[in-house]
Design a protein around this motif. Structure first.
Motif, PDB file in Angstrom:
ATOM      1  N   MET A 131       0.840  -1.209   0.000  1.00 64.11           N
ATOM      2  CA  MET A 131       0.000   0.000   0.000  1.00 64.11           C
ATOM      3  C   MET A 131       0.875   1.261   0.000  1.00 64.11           C
ATOM      4  N   ALA A 132       2.003   1.203   0.714  1.00 63.35           N
ATOM      5  CA  ALA A 132       2.916   2.357   0.707  1.00 63.35           C
ATOM      6  C   ALA A 132       3.474   2.558  -0.708  1.00 63.35           C
ATOM      7  N   ALA A 133       3.795   1.452  -1.384  1.00 61.97           N
ATOM      8  CA  ALA A 133       4.305   1.563  -2.763  1.00 61.97           C
ATOM      9  C   ALA A 133       3.241   2.180  -3.669  1.00 61.97           C
ATOM     10  N   ASP A 134       1.979   1.740  -3.508  1.00 58.42           N
ATOM     11  CA  ASP A 134       0.879   2.283  -4.319  1.00 58.42           C
ATOM     12  C   ASP A 134       0.854   3.810  -4.231  1.00 58.42           C
ATOM     13  N   ILE A 135       1.091   4.306  -3.017  1.00 55.67           N
ATOM     14  CA  ILE A 135       0.963   5.752  -2.752  1.00 55.67           C
ATOM     15  C   ILE A 135       2.221   6.495  -3.200  1.00 55.67           C
ATOM     16  N   LEU A 136       3.388   5.957  -2.787  1.00 55.86           N
ATOM     17  CA  LEU A 136       4.634   6.714  -2.968  1.00 55.86           C
ATOM     18  C   LEU A 136       5.079   6.775  -4.430  1.00 55.86           C
ATOM     19  N   LEU A 137       4.689   5.768  -5.220  1.00 52.64           N
ATOM     20  CA  LEU A 137       5.069   5.771  -6.644  1.00 52.64           C
ATOM     21  C   LEU A 137       4.559   7.009  -7.379  1.00 52.64           C
ATOM     22  N   TYR A 138       3.459   7.578  -6.888  1.00 51.94           N
ATOM     23  CA  TYR A 138       2.789   8.666  -7.632  1.00 51.94           C
ATOM     24  C   TYR A 138       2.937  10.021  -6.955  1.00 51.94           C
ATOM     25  N   ALA A 140       1.679  10.933  -4.288  1.00 50.75           N
ATOM     26  CA  ALA A 140       0.339  11.347  -3.855  1.00 50.75           C
ATOM     27  C   ALA A 140       0.443  12.076  -2.518  1.00 50.75           C
ATOM     28  N   LYS A 141      -0.154  13.262  -2.463  1.00 53.87           N
ATOM     29  CA  LYS A 141      -0.114  14.025  -1.209  1.00 53.87           C
ATOM     30  C   LYS A 141      -1.296  13.644  -0.316  1.00 53.87           C
ATOM     31  N   TYR A 142      -2.425  13.331  -0.934  1.00 52.70           N
ATOM     32  CA  TYR A 142      -3.625  13.043  -0.144  1.00 52.70           C
ATOM     33  C   TYR A 142      -4.154  11.636  -0.428  1.00 52.70           C
ATOM     34  N   VAL A 143      -4.524  10.951   0.640  1.00 53.45           N
ATOM     35  CA  VAL A 143      -5.064   9.600   0.510  1.00 53.45           C
ATOM     36  C   VAL A 143      -6.406   9.532   1.242  1.00 53.45           C
ATOM     37  N   PRO A 144      -7.530   9.677   0.517  1.00 54.30           N
ATOM     38  CA  PRO A 144      -8.828   9.567   1.173  1.00 54.30           C
ATOM     39  C   PRO A 144      -9.010   8.159   1.725  1.00 54.30           C
ATOM     40  N   THR A 145      -9.444   8.065   2.948  1.00 51.79           N
ATOM     41  CA  THR A 145      -9.573   6.746   3.553  1.00 51.79           C
ATOM     42  C   THR A 145     -10.528   6.789   4.740  1.00 51.79           C
ATOM     43  N   GLY A 146     -11.095   5.624   5.082  1.00 53.49           N
ATOM     44  CA  GLY A 146     -11.827   5.495   6.335  1.00 53.49           C
ATOM     45  C   GLY A 146     -10.814   5.318   7.461  1.00 53.49           C
ATOM     46  N   LYS A 150      -6.115   4.250   8.250  1.00 49.45           N
ATOM     47  CA  LYS A 150      -5.283   5.393   8.672  1.00 49.45           C
ATOM     48  C   LYS A 150      -3.886   4.918   9.112  1.00 49.45           C
ATOM     49  N   GLN A 151      -3.853   3.818   9.841  1.00 48.19           N
ATOM     50  CA  GLN A 151      -2.568   3.320  10.349  1.00 48.19           C
ATOM     51  C   GLN A 151      -1.630   2.937   9.193  1.00 48.19           C
ATOM     52  N   HIS A 152      -2.223   2.414   8.108  1.00 54.25           N
ATOM     53  CA  HIS A 152      -1.398   2.047   6.956  1.00 54.25           C
ATOM     54  C   HIS A 152      -0.824   3.292   6.273  1.00 54.25           C
ATOM     55  N   VAL A 153      -1.614   4.358   6.209  1.00 57.31           N
ATOM     56  CA  VAL A 153      -1.087   5.589   5.594  1.00 57.31           C
ATOM     57  C   VAL A 153       0.028   6.150   6.473  1.00 57.31           C
ATOM     58  N   GLU A 154      -0.128   6.001   7.798  1.00 54.53           N
ATOM     59  CA  GLU A 154       0.942   6.468   8.697  1.00 54.53           C
ATOM     60  C   GLU A 154       2.239   5.694   8.454  1.00 54.53           C
ATOM     61  N   MET A 170      13.033  11.992  -2.136  1.00 53.31           N
ATOM     62  CA  MET A 170      12.579  11.087  -3.182  1.00 53.31           C
ATOM     63  C   MET A 170      11.062  10.983  -3.207  1.00 53.31           C
ATOM     64  N   PHE A 171      10.468  10.971  -2.011  1.00 53.01           N
ATOM     65  CA  PHE A 171       9.018  10.752  -1.930  1.00 53.01           C
ATOM     66  C   PHE A 171       8.310  11.946  -1.300  1.00 53.01           C
ATOM     67  N   VAL A 172       7.106  12.221  -1.805  1.00 57.74           N
ATOM     68  CA  VAL A 172       6.204  13.176  -1.146  1.00 57.74           C
ATOM     69  C   VAL A 172       5.632  12.469   0.084  1.00 57.74           C
ATOM     70  N   ILE A 173       5.512  13.194   1.196  1.00 59.82           N
ATOM     71  CA  ILE A 173       4.971  12.588   2.425  1.00 59.82           C
ATOM     72  C   ILE A 173       3.434  12.647   2.343  1.00 59.82           C
ATOM     73  N   PRO A 174       2.777  11.467   2.303  1.00 52.06           N
ATOM     74  CA  PRO A 174       1.311  11.480   2.112  1.00 52.06           C
ATOM     75  C   PRO A 174       0.551  11.774   3.403  1.00 52.06           C
ATOM     76  N   GLU A 175      -0.663  12.312   3.223  1.00 53.40           N
ATOM     77  CA  GLU A 175      -1.535  12.581   4.385  1.00 53.40           C
ATOM     78  C   GLU A 175      -2.860  11.875   4.177  1.00 53.40           C
ATOM     79  N   PRO A 176      -3.398  11.236   5.232  1.00 57.27           N
ATOM     80  CA  PRO A 176      -4.726  10.633   5.071  1.00 57.27           C
ATOM     81  C   PRO A 176      -5.797  11.722   5.057  1.00 57.27           C
ATOM     82  N   LEU A 177      -6.819  11.555   4.241  1.00 63.76           N
ATOM     83  CA  LEU A 177      -7.985  12.465   4.246  1.00 63.76           C
ATOM     84  C   LEU A 177      -9.149  11.664   4.799  1.00 63.76           C
TER      85      LEU A 177
END
Ligand code: AQP
Length: 329
Positions: A131-138, A140-146, A150-154, A170-177
């Protein structure tokens, strides 16, 4: 334009929980951010799946995203299948090699799902790295989630920070929405737990594909409590609070307005009220879903998403590959 990314596992038919925590947020934010919306079929096989059902669920999920308001024609909307982009697995492996095992086994979702099956697979353990790879490859700054994710985005944030410190930016630090209302839609029969599409008890979840009569029946038989008072109290009255949350999300009112409307009646009135706002929306999604399936656009949308996501992911992977010292310079 900042990027937003999310995915919904095709591990079954989507529920109203997936709608509230995932799809509705994408629909709300889609004009504000460049959006990467993918079907995490690789995540789905962390627990056993029937291959034919999985193929079907993938297409159905995409049609349902569109039916629920995601606009595939927006220039900055990219919808794709995770397994059609091999960079996800490649980056996941690198991230796994940077994650202490204990960080993975302390995840709530791992504990819950592994408790259900003693013979759980290693994929269930390393799910958060993928899941971290899914996010960091792009980037992505925002990750909408229930709340459940949240713990996985952390973990993805920690990995990105650790990686940036060790190898350079190298990577943008993502935030859960996380939505203010509807971040945890509860199981209708066991309101202590969240509603899940892979539930063993079909009465526990409202599926977006459920027939009108079935939805009404599920709402009317939702577990409440013996107190008899309509009030919002997540801790002591999770079943009633869940019904008020559903009324609020689908009726587009605040929780206070929902409480005001039902506070002088019984739980039966509240349940009927919830059915009145939930059913028309789901029926409208289903009508649109049938149109989308008939139109045959899903394959075209997925082809375009596959090509674009591969292009973006290839650039990021190349940076990471060089940074960790893989192959030739
Ligand atoms: N009950 C829920 N309330 C609010 N949001 C929820 N989400 C899931 N359940 C609820 C959000 O839906 C998005 C997609 O999640 P997923 O399908 O990738 O995985 P999940 O969180 O594990 O969802 P399920 O339905 O419980 O799937 P199974 O049963 O296969 O594990 C995410 O944004 C999630 O937060």
């Amino acid at each position: 334009m900042d990027r937003l990314l999310t995915g919904l596992q095709p591990s079954g038919s989507l529920t109203i929980g997936n709608y509230c925590g995932g799809i509705s947020q994408v629909a709300n934010y889609q004009k504000k951010y460049e959006t990467f919306l993918f079907v995490p079929d690789m995540h789905a096989i962390t627990v056993p799946q029937d291959p034919d059902a999985l193929h079907k669920n993938i297409i159905n999920a995409v049609a349902m995203y569109i039916a629920c308001g995601v606009d595939p024609n927006l220039p900055d909307m990219h919808i794709y299948i995770q397994s059609e982009n091999l960079y996800h697995a490649n980056l996941s492996w690198i991230l796994e090699c940077h994650t202490p095992h204990g960080d993975l086994t302390r995840m709530h979702q791992f504990k819950m799902k592994s408790a259900k099956n003693e013979a759980f697979t290693e994929g269930l353990v390393t799910y958060p790295d993928l899941m971290a790879a899914d996010i960091l490859l792009y980037d992505a700054k925002y990750v909408p989630t229930g709340i459940d994710q949240k713990q996985h985005v952390e973990l993805a944030r920690n990995l990105a920070e650790r990686f940036n410190n060790r190898y350079g930016e190298m990577f943008v630090i993502p935030e859960p929405l996380i939505p203010t209302i509807g971040a945890k839609i509860r199981d209708l029969q066991n309101p202590e737990a969240k509603m899940s599409k892979s539930t063993d008890n079909p009465k526990s979840a409202i599926f977006l594909a459920d027939d009108e009569k079935v939805i009404r029946k599920k709402i009317m038989s939702a577990v409440t409590d013996s107190d008899g008072k309509v009030a919002y109290d997540e801790e002591n009255k999770p079943g009633v609070s869940n019904l008020l949350t559903l009324y609020s999300v689908f009726g587009e009112v605040t929780i206070d307005e929902a409480v005001d409307k039902f506070k002088d009646g019984g739980y039966g009135d509240l349940k009927k009220g919830v059915a009145e706002v939930v059913i028309p929306k789901i029926v409208a999604f289903q009508d649109k879903y049938n149109e989308v399936i008939k139109s045959g656009i899903v394959d075209d949308v997925l082809d375009a998403g596959r090509d674009y996501s591969n292009k973006i992911a290839a650039e990021k992977y190349e940076m990471v590959r060089k940074a960790v010292g893989f192959g030739r310079i």
